[in-house]
Design a protein around this motif. Structure first.
Motif, PDB file in Angstrom:
ATOM      1  N   UNK A 473       0.877  -1.163   0.000  1.00 19.11           N
ATOM      2  CA  UNK A 473       0.000   0.000   0.000  1.00 19.11           C
ATOM      3  C   UNK A 473       0.911   1.208   0.000  1.00 19.11           C
ATOM      4  N   UNK A 474       0.765   2.071  -1.005  1.00 17.88           N
ATOM      5  CA  UNK A 474       1.662   3.212  -1.136  1.00 17.88           C
ATOM      6  C   UNK A 474       0.891   4.528  -1.032  1.00 17.88           C
ATOM      7  N   UNK A 475       1.439   5.454  -0.276  1.00 19.66           N
ATOM      8  CA  UNK A 475       0.863   6.795  -0.156  1.00 19.66           C
ATOM      9  C   UNK A 475       1.926   7.807  -0.520  1.00 19.66           C
ATOM     10  N   UNK A 476       1.633   8.637  -1.508  1.00 22.49           N
ATOM     11  CA  UNK A 476       2.546   9.738  -1.810  1.00 22.49           C
ATOM     12  C   UNK A 476       1.862  11.025  -1.376  1.00 22.49           C
ATOM     13  N   UNK A 477       2.504  11.765  -0.491  1.00 23.08           N
ATOM     14  CA  UNK A 477       1.879  12.938   0.119  1.00 23.08           C
ATOM     15  C   UNK A 477       2.677  14.185  -0.194  1.00 23.08           C
ATOM     16  N   UNK A 478       1.949  15.282  -0.417  1.00 26.97           N
ATOM     17  CA  UNK A 478       2.614  16.589  -0.533  1.00 26.97           C
ATOM     18  C   UNK A 478       1.813  17.573   0.301  1.00 26.97           C
ATOM     19  N   UNK A 479       2.517  18.313   1.154  1.00 24.51           N
ATOM     20  CA  UNK A 479       1.819  19.309   1.970  1.00 24.51           C
ATOM     21  C   UNK A 479       2.301  20.707   1.587  1.00 24.51           C
ATOM     22  N   UNK A 480       1.463  21.713   1.862  1.00 24.24           N
ATOM     23  CA  UNK A 480       1.874  23.087   1.557  1.00 24.24           C
ATOM     24  C   UNK A 480       2.538  23.720   2.788  1.00 24.24           C
ATOM     25  N   UNK A 481       2.850  25.027   2.688  1.00 29.04           N
ATOM     26  CA  UNK A 481       3.639  25.645   3.762  1.00 29.04           C
ATOM     27  C   UNK A 481       2.877  25.694   5.092  1.00 29.04           C
ATOM     28  N   UNK A 482       1.536  25.545   5.061  1.00 24.57           N
ATOM     29  CA  UNK A 482       0.789  25.486   6.322  1.00 24.57           C
ATOM     30  C   UNK A 482       0.668  24.065   6.865  1.00 24.57           C
ATOM     31  N   UNK A 483       1.166  23.123   6.101  1.00 20.20           N
ATOM     32  CA  UNK A 483       1.063  21.728   6.533  1.00 20.20           C
ATOM     33  C   UNK A 483      -0.223  21.057   6.089  1.00 20.20           C
ATOM     34  N   UNK A 484      -1.006  21.730   5.244  1.00 18.56           N
ATOM     35  CA  UNK A 484      -2.233  21.103   4.735  1.00 18.56           C
ATOM     36  C   UNK A 484      -1.888  20.255   3.515  1.00 18.56           C
ATOM     37  N   UNK A 485      -2.646  19.191   3.322  1.00 21.94           N
ATOM     38  CA  UNK A 485      -2.337  18.272   2.227  1.00 21.94           C
ATOM     39  C   UNK A 485      -2.723  18.882   0.886  1.00 21.94           C
ATOM     40  N   UNK A 486      -1.757  18.847  -0.031  1.00 25.62           N
ATOM     41  CA  UNK A 486      -2.011  19.399  -1.346  1.00 25.62           C
ATOM     42  C   UNK A 486      -2.364  18.277  -2.316  1.00 25.62           C
ATOM     43  N   UNK A 487      -1.712  17.152  -2.145  1.00 25.41           N
ATOM     44  CA  UNK A 487      -1.993  16.016  -3.012  1.00 25.41           C
ATOM     45  C   UNK A 487      -1.707  14.754  -2.217  1.00 25.41           C
ATOM     46  N   UNK A 488      -2.599  13.769  -2.353  1.00 30.57           N
ATOM     47  CA  UNK A 488      -2.372  12.468  -1.743  1.00 30.57           C
ATOM     48  C   UNK A 488      -2.683  11.422  -2.790  1.00 30.57           C
ATOM     49  N   UNK A 489      -1.671  10.699  -3.222  1.00 32.13           N
ATOM     50  CA  UNK A 489      -1.889   9.640  -4.206  1.00 32.13           C
ATOM     51  C   UNK A 489      -1.800   8.303  -3.492  1.00 32.13           C
ATOM     52  N   UNK A 490      -2.830   7.505  -3.678  1.00 32.86           N
ATOM     53  CA  UNK A 490      -2.884   6.202  -3.007  1.00 32.86           C
ATOM     54  C   UNK A 490      -2.833   5.095  -4.049  1.00 32.86           C
ATOM     55  N   UNK A 491      -1.976   4.102  -3.822  1.00 32.86           N
ATOM     56  CA  UNK A 491      -2.026   2.893  -4.652  1.00 32.86           C
ATOM     57  C   UNK A 491      -2.131   1.680  -3.733  1.00 32.86           C
ATOM     58  N   UNK A 492      -3.237   0.977  -3.846  1.00 31.49           N
ATOM     59  CA  UNK A 492      -3.418  -0.276  -3.115  1.00 31.49           C
ATOM     60  C   UNK A 492      -2.980  -1.399  -4.054  1.00 31.49           C
ATOM     61  N   UNK A 493      -2.476  -2.486  -3.481  1.00 28.65           N
ATOM     62  CA  UNK A 493      -2.020  -3.602  -4.309  1.00 28.65           C
ATOM     63  C   UNK A 493      -3.118  -4.079  -5.262  1.00 28.65           C
ATOM     64  N   UNK A 494      -4.369  -3.903  -4.849  1.00 30.42           N
ATOM     65  CA  UNK A 494      -5.477  -4.370  -5.684  1.00 30.42           C
ATOM     66  C   UNK A 494      -5.496  -3.715  -7.064  1.00 30.42           C
ATOM     67  N   UNK A 495      -5.003  -2.500  -7.144  1.00 34.50           N
ATOM     68  CA  UNK A 495      -5.111  -1.738  -8.387  1.00 34.50           C
ATOM     69  C   UNK A 495      -4.528  -2.510  -9.577  1.00 34.50           C
ATOM     70  N   UNK A 496      -3.340  -3.050  -9.423  1.00 33.43           N
ATOM     71  CA  UNK A 496      -2.754  -3.835 -10.512  1.00 33.43           C
ATOM     72  C   UNK A 496      -3.197  -5.291 -10.447  1.00 33.43           C
TER      73      UNK A 496
END
Ligand code: SF4
Lengths: 529, 171
Positions: A473-496
């Motif tokens: 299970x993979x999570x790629x996270x990016x937060x902005x200068x306030x610490x709020x989430x700007x992008x969260x990409x999730x890949x569960x093994x099920x996807x492939x």
């Protein structure tokens, strides 16, 4: 391996290679920014050097700040225990990039996803049908993950929307069997379209996305601790693995390293989650051949573990126990003793279960050589986790990355034949190994210790991962200068892995489909997001 | 065969000897449930389950309510494979736009009289998925809901108890 190391390796195979910048923000993450013209060739070379399928391929909308999109493609370097990312800029006007799909098949689904969510065209991908925004309910041209997306389009009239185009098998005597989205059991929704010639299945198209809830968009704007609840609800049966992958990414960004105690406690919970689900699946396989007695034993084992989870964490599904920085509660002295007692009982039941199944000739006859997934096919599609290990792909994030599992001398279970029996054997072996691991980690834990640092609100990006019972299970996270989430990409093994199922059933008969399906036991909500 | 018999004898009846504290309550709830169901539905209550976007933990608990420990079937409640055989529709999850049509069709396929039960916080008000671009709304905005069972997810015993309380109320 460091940036210079990987750059030299790529250059040896691809002399025209150069980077715009290379960064290594964390020891286990290398990111190479390259020119869009060499994106495809770079990915191809990495794919060959690292022997890795595309693990993640996703876009970000940065038009507001920088008037561009970016696309990231992540590979796994299993040998060095690192993630290698290739990133490019994509212009805001007429956004497109070179498709990888024709050379690296495992990129196909990701590219379709990028096109449907961002409207960025993977130039050259022959199949751009949408995965989750169903054509019958969502008009073309509305891209939810763009930052200027203004909410669901209103007043859509269903007549103007086209129907989804299934791939068609043509020829004499072919007939189609459509199944779903609502199935006969108590289970998630999905549509399976079988094309059969006589008895054998010659094509299976799986259409998913029915439980799409726009999860990735919901993450945006939330703070790390708020978002954790959402991560636990992406897929309830791997709630802990999802929360673990999420918190790992969050901790990297916040610059927190968790205590060893917390790492042990997390490993215990991760293994308990694996155990109840593996027991459930083994029971499910028995149900699907009509062997109800072992199925009943399996459900007793599952229930015992769920009750154990509740005693340890207050939640049968291990929700609300993990937090950014550690765990909220780790087992007390008397609980450690209780778990050991529980495990002994479970071990007895489990041994019986395994024996009853493997000594039943008619059962073995049903599972042996049924639903074979070939190793080559699995590698091409990017099948990961348990389904991959059952056909000889010896990868397990618990093994590949340093951590408490090394200390426990974790033993990976691998089979070669890729059939239902192989997946069953891997499950049995993993269940037994998990019991050992839980005992080992329990012996290491200092009772009651839970102190953890408070996360700072920081800007950053990071990849978090966990080997759930299904696979990575993979999570790629990016937060902005306030610490709020700007992008969260999730890949569960099920996807492939869902695609793996559609290849595994070929040549089998439809009555064996439930058996094949259960042996993979993939997630609808984890795939649909 | 010998192994199965031996194991079966040694194990005894699990429905009784797991979680003795909670047992009294479940047993008495169950007995009452059975009488009520007999009275109202002839012999048994048949339920068809539909997932319209749940995280699957709710499904897992519904399945658990049917395991040998809780054994919902012994009280006359059965989960059936087709809406045509069902008295009640049990819905989990917020309603994803993709499931709207399937949910309505499943409901329409059920014979009268029929009623709808929702399980889990998501089904009540979309829960953590509130405000998503892809939810068509909570179940009650789409179908008439007679009973809601709260929780995230509700435990098997909560599911059994809620069902009883509901049937009692409508006696
Ligand atoms: S109520 Fe909770 S457990 Fe049930 S589907 Fe929603 S998030 Fe999952």
């Amino acid at each position: 391996m460091d940036c210079a190391g990987i750059i030299n390796e790529i250059k040896a195979k691809f002399p025209g290679f150069s980077v715009i910048s290379a960064v290594q923000n964390y020891p286990d993450e290398i990111c190479l920014y390259v020119r869009p013209e060499i994106f495809k060739d770079t990915c191809l070379v990495l794919h060959k050097i690292l022997l890795s399928p595309v693990k993640m391929l996703f876009a970000l909308d940065e038009r507001k700040m920088a008037n561009k999109f970016t696309v990231h493609c992540v590979f796994l370097s299993a040998k060095s225990g690192q993630w290698v990312t290739v990133a490019i800029d994509v212009p805001a006007e007429n956004p497109c990039f070179d498709s990888l799909a024709k050379s690296i098949y495992s990129a196909s689904l990701f590219e379709r996803e990028i096109y449907e969510m961002f409207g960025i065209k993977p130039e050259g991908n022959p199949d751009l049908r949408r995965l989750r925004l169903h054509d019958e309910v969502w008009p073309q041209g509305s891209f939810p993950l763009r930052k200027d997306f203004a909410g669901a389009p209103k007043n859509i009239s269903a007549e103007n929307l086209p129907a989804y185009k299934f791939s068609k098998v043509e020829g004499n005597g072919i007939f189609e069997v459509p199944v779903g989205p609502v199935h006969a059991g108590i289970i998630g929704p999905g549509h399976f379209r079988f094309s059969v010639a006589g008895e054998p299945i010659i094509n299976l198209e799986i259409r998913l996305g029915f439980t799409h809830r726009g999860v990735e968009k919901l993450f945006e704007g939330k703070f790390l601790t708020q978002a954790l609840r959402l991560a636990e609800s992406v897929d309830g049966e791997s709630a802990f693995a999802h929360s673990l992958a999420f918190t790992q990414a969050a901790e990297k960004i916040a610059g927190i390293s968790i205590s060893l105690q917390a790492a042990y406690a997390r490993a215990i919970f991760l293994e308990l989650e694996r155990m109840y689900n593996h027991a459930n699946d083994i029971g499910g396989i028995a149900v699907d051949v009509g062997f109800s007695f072992p199925a009943a034993i399996a459900s007793i084992i599952k229930e015992s573990i769920l009750q154990l989870n509740e005693k340890l964490t207050g939640s049968r599904y291990l929700k609300g126990i993990n937090t950014v920085g550690g765990v909220l509660r780790s087992p007390e002295e008397h609980e450690i003793r209780m778990v050991s007692g529980f495990l002994k009982e479970i071990k007895k039941d489990f041994n019986q279960l395994a024996k009853i199944l493997t000594t039943s000739v008619s059962f073995m006859d049903r599972v042996d050589t049924t639903g074979v997934l070939k190793k080559k096919t699995a590698e091409d599609i990017g099948v990961a986790g348990l389904a991959g290990r059952a056909c000889g792909i010896a990868l397990d994030l618990r093994k590949n990355f340093a951590g408490v599992y090394h200390e426990a001398k974790f033993k990976m279970a691998v089979e070669q034949s890729g059939d239902v029996l192989a997946r069953l054997r891997v499950r049995i072996a993993e269940f037994e190994e998990s019991m050992r691991l839980v005992e080992f980690f329990l012996s290491k834990i200092t009772p009651g210790e839970t102190a953890f640092p408070q996360p700072q609100r920081k800007e950053g990006e990071a990849l978090g991962f966990a080997e759930s019972w299904r696979g990575p299970v993979l999570y790629w996270l990016k937060t902005d200068c306030n610490g709020a989430i700007e992008r969260c990409k999730i890949v569960d093994a099920s996807f492939c892995n869902w695609q793996g199922l559609s290849y595994a059933v070929l040549g089998n008969i439809i009555p064996d489909f439930p058996l094949c399906n259960k042996s993979f036991d993939l997630s609808y909500p984890g795939n649909d997001l | 065969m010998y192994r199965i018999l031996k194991y079966r004898m040694l194990k005894g009846i699990v429905t009784r000897h797991i979680a003795p504290e909670a047992l009294g309550e479940i047993e008495s709830t169950g007995k009452e449930l059975k009488t009520l169901i007999r009275k109202k539905f002839g012999k048994s209550l048949h339920i068809r389950e539909v997932d319209t976007g749940s995280c699957n933990a709710c499904e897992s608990e519904i399945i658990s309510a049917n395991n040998p420990i809780y054994d919902l079937q012994r009280f006359g409640i059965n989960f059936v494979a087709s809406p045509r055989h069902a008295d009640a529709l049990l819905v989990t999850g917020p309603v994803s736009k993709n499931m709207l049509l399937a949910l309505k069709k499943t409901y329409d396929a059920m014979p009268e009289p029929k009623f709808v039960i929702t399980v889990g916080d998501c089904a009540l008000d979309c829960g953590v998925f509130k405000g998503s671009y892809y939810t068509a709304g909570a179940v009650a905005q789409i179908l008439p809901v007679a009973l809601h069972i709260p929780g995230c997810p509700p435990s098997p015993s909560a599911i059994i108890k809620s069902l009883l309380a509901f049937l009692r109320q409508h006696d």
